[in-house]
Design a protein around this motif. Structure first.
Motif, PDB file in Angstrom:
ATOM      1  N   PHE A 104      21.802  28.674 -49.965  1.00 44.31           N
ATOM      2  CA  PHE A 104      20.659  29.284 -49.299  1.00 44.31           C
ATOM      3  C   PHE A 104      21.088  30.558 -48.587  1.00 44.31           C
ATOM      4  O   PHE A 104      22.262  30.755 -48.284  1.00 44.31           O
ATOM      5  N   GLU A 105      20.123  31.428 -48.348  1.00 46.22           N
ATOM      6  CA  GLU A 105      20.322  32.654 -47.577  1.00 46.22           C
ATOM      7  C   GLU A 105      19.208  32.746 -46.546  1.00 46.22           C
ATOM      8  O   GLU A 105      18.075  32.379 -46.825  1.00 46.22           O
ATOM      9  N   ILE A 106      19.541  33.270 -45.356  1.00 44.91           N
ATOM     10  CA  ILE A 106      18.537  33.512 -44.329  1.00 44.91           C
ATOM     11  C   ILE A 106      18.740  34.909 -43.765  1.00 44.91           C
ATOM     12  O   ILE A 106      19.860  35.348 -43.543  1.00 44.91           O
ATOM     13  N   SER A 107      17.642  35.606 -43.562  1.00 44.69           N
ATOM     14  CA  SER A 107      17.685  36.976 -43.062  1.00 44.69           C
ATOM     15  C   SER A 107      17.982  36.990 -41.570  1.00 44.69           C
ATOM     16  O   SER A 107      17.461  36.177 -40.816  1.00 44.69           O
ATOM     17  N   ASP A 108      18.802  37.939 -41.140  1.00 42.56           N
ATOM     18  CA  ASP A 108      19.053  38.106 -39.706  1.00 42.56           C
ATOM     19  C   ASP A 108      17.867  38.746 -39.000  1.00 42.56           C
ATOM     20  O   ASP A 108      17.734  38.665 -37.794  1.00 42.56           O
ATOM     21  N   PHE A 109      16.999  39.413 -39.753  1.00 41.77           N
ATOM     22  CA  PHE A 109      15.904  40.165 -39.150  1.00 41.77           C
ATOM     23  C   PHE A 109      14.588  39.405 -39.086  1.00 41.77           C
ATOM     24  O   PHE A 109      13.859  39.518 -38.123  1.00 41.77           O
ATOM     25  N   SER A 110      14.252  38.650 -40.114  1.00 42.09           N
ATOM     26  CA  SER A 110      12.909  38.088 -40.168  1.00 42.09           C
ATOM     27  C   SER A 110      12.842  36.566 -40.208  1.00 42.09           C
ATOM     28  O   SER A 110      11.761  36.013 -40.207  1.00 42.09           O
ATOM     29  N   THR A 111      13.967  35.890 -40.259  1.00 43.41           N
ATOM     30  CA  THR A 111      13.952  34.434 -40.346  1.00 43.41           C
ATOM     31  C   THR A 111      14.212  33.817 -38.981  1.00 43.41           C
ATOM     32  O   THR A 111      15.225  34.094 -38.353  1.00 43.41           O
ATOM     33  N   SER A 112      13.292  32.969 -38.549  1.00 44.60           N
ATOM     34  CA  SER A 112      13.524  32.182 -37.338  1.00 44.60           C
ATOM     35  C   SER A 112      14.205  30.885 -37.765  1.00 44.60           C
ATOM     36  O   SER A 112      13.690  30.166 -38.621  1.00 44.60           O
ATOM     37  N   TYR A 113      15.369  30.630 -37.201  1.00 45.28           N
ATOM     38  CA  TYR A 113      16.084  29.420 -37.574  1.00 45.28           C
ATOM     39  C   TYR A 113      16.879  28.882 -36.395  1.00 45.28           C
ATOM     40  O   TYR A 113      17.170  29.587 -35.438  1.00 45.28           O
ATOM     41  N   VAL A 114      17.221  27.595 -36.499  1.00 49.15           N
ATOM     42  CA  VAL A 114      18.063  26.923 -35.512  1.00 49.15           C
ATOM     43  C   VAL A 114      19.136  26.181 -36.296  1.00 49.15           C
ATOM     44  O   VAL A 114      18.843  25.464 -37.253  1.00 49.15           O
ATOM     45  N   PHE A 115      20.404  26.363 -35.893  1.00 46.68           N
ATOM     46  CA  PHE A 115      21.529  25.679 -36.511  1.00 46.68           C
ATOM     47  C   PHE A 115      22.126  24.751 -35.468  1.00 46.68           C
ATOM     48  O   PHE A 115      22.461  25.183 -34.366  1.00 46.68           O
ATOM     49  N   TYR A 116      22.237  23.456 -35.781  1.00 45.98           N
ATOM     50  CA  TYR A 116      22.691  22.486 -34.790  1.00 45.98           C
ATOM     51  C   TYR A 116      23.372  21.302 -35.462  1.00 45.98           C
ATOM     52  O   TYR A 116      23.322  21.146 -36.679  1.00 45.98           O
ATOM     53  N   GLU A 117      24.002  20.477 -34.629  1.00 46.52           N
ATOM     54  CA  GLU A 117      24.679  19.281 -35.108  1.00 46.52           C
ATOM     55  C   GLU A 117      23.653  18.210 -35.444  1.00 46.52           C
ATOM     56  O   GLU A 117      22.664  18.040 -34.740  1.00 46.52           O
ATOM     57  N   ASN A 118      23.876  17.478 -36.530  1.00 44.43           N
ATOM     58  CA  ASN A 118      22.949  16.445 -36.963  1.00 44.43           C
ATOM     59  C   ASN A 118      22.817  15.367 -35.895  1.00 44.43           C
ATOM     60  O   ASN A 118      23.781  14.669 -35.596  1.00 44.43           O
ATOM     61  N   PRO A 119      21.613  15.200 -35.307  1.00 39.83           N
ATOM     62  CA  PRO A 119      21.436  14.208 -34.238  1.00 39.83           C
ATOM     63  C   PRO A 119      21.532  12.767 -34.728  1.00 39.83           C
ATOM     64  O   PRO A 119      21.782  11.872 -33.930  1.00 39.83           O
ATOM     65  N   SER A 120      21.367  12.528 -36.006  1.00 41.08           N
ATOM     66  CA  SER A 120      21.442  11.139 -36.516  1.00 41.08           C
ATOM     67  C   SER A 120      22.863  10.617 -36.496  1.00 41.08           C
ATOM     68  O   SER A 120      23.078   9.420 -36.649  1.00 41.08           O
ATOM     69  N   ASP A 121      23.858  11.497 -36.305  1.00 42.46           N
ATOM     70  CA  ASP A 121      25.263  11.071 -36.238  1.00 42.46           C
ATOM     71  C   ASP A 121      25.681  10.677 -34.837  1.00 42.46           C
ATOM     72  O   ASP A 121      26.795  10.230 -34.619  1.00 42.46           O
ATOM     73  N   LYS A 122      24.825  10.891 -33.861  1.00 42.38           N
ATOM     74  CA  LYS A 122      25.162  10.570 -32.467  1.00 42.38           C
ATOM     75  C   LYS A 122      25.013   9.082 -32.199  1.00 42.38           C
ATOM     76  O   LYS A 122      24.105   8.441 -32.691  1.00 42.38           O
ATOM     77  N   ASN A 123      25.935   8.555 -31.431  1.00 41.38           N
ATOM     78  CA  ASN A 123      25.862   7.128 -31.066  1.00 41.38           C
ATOM     79  C   ASN A 123      25.236   6.957 -29.718  1.00 41.38           C
ATOM     80  O   ASN A 123      25.241   7.722 -28.871  1.00 41.38           O
TER      81      ASN A 123
END
Length: 114
Positions: A95-114
């Motif tokens: 996948f590719e995401i634009s630095d200018f027009s794409t709103s995105y959030v990158f984070y750790e998968n919460p389902s792996d948390k105990n």
């Protein structure tokens, strides 16, 4: 106090580097998300796409001119049912995401948390 001084020197050193140099430096250290990062692509306040099992996002550079390109890319599983797990029909994809027009959030998968 020593930690504060070390943090200041590290911060100053990284600020003086280009974005790609910083990316290359950090690729040598495991991403804080491990190999299970999540990328949500958002439009009008709604998650439109979700990619899971991402180990890193990379900044694109030109092949010959080495100039930084205005997008990031990676590989991950497209989570079509938004359940944070890979279903039988969900495959790894580029996948590719634009630095200018794409709103995105990158984070750790919460389902792996105990």
């Amino acid at each position: 106090m020593k930690i504060l001084v070390m943090t200041a020197f590290l911060t100053l050193g990284l600020v003086g580097c280009t974005q790609e140099t910083q990316n290359k430096f950090f690729r040598g250290v495991q991403n804080w998300t491990g190999t299970n990062g999540v990328l949500d692509v958002i439009d009008e306040g709604k998650v439109m796409y979700r990619f899971i099992h991402i180990d890193k996002l990379s900044t694109a550079t030109g092949t010959t001119d080495k100039e930084i390109r205005p997008y990031r890319f990676g590989y991950g599983v497209m989570d079509t049912d938004f359940d944070y797990s890979q279903g039988p029909n969900e495959k790894k994809t580029y996948f590719e995401i634009s630095d200018f027009s794409t709103s995105y959030v990158f984070y750790e998968n919460p389902s792996d948390k105990n």
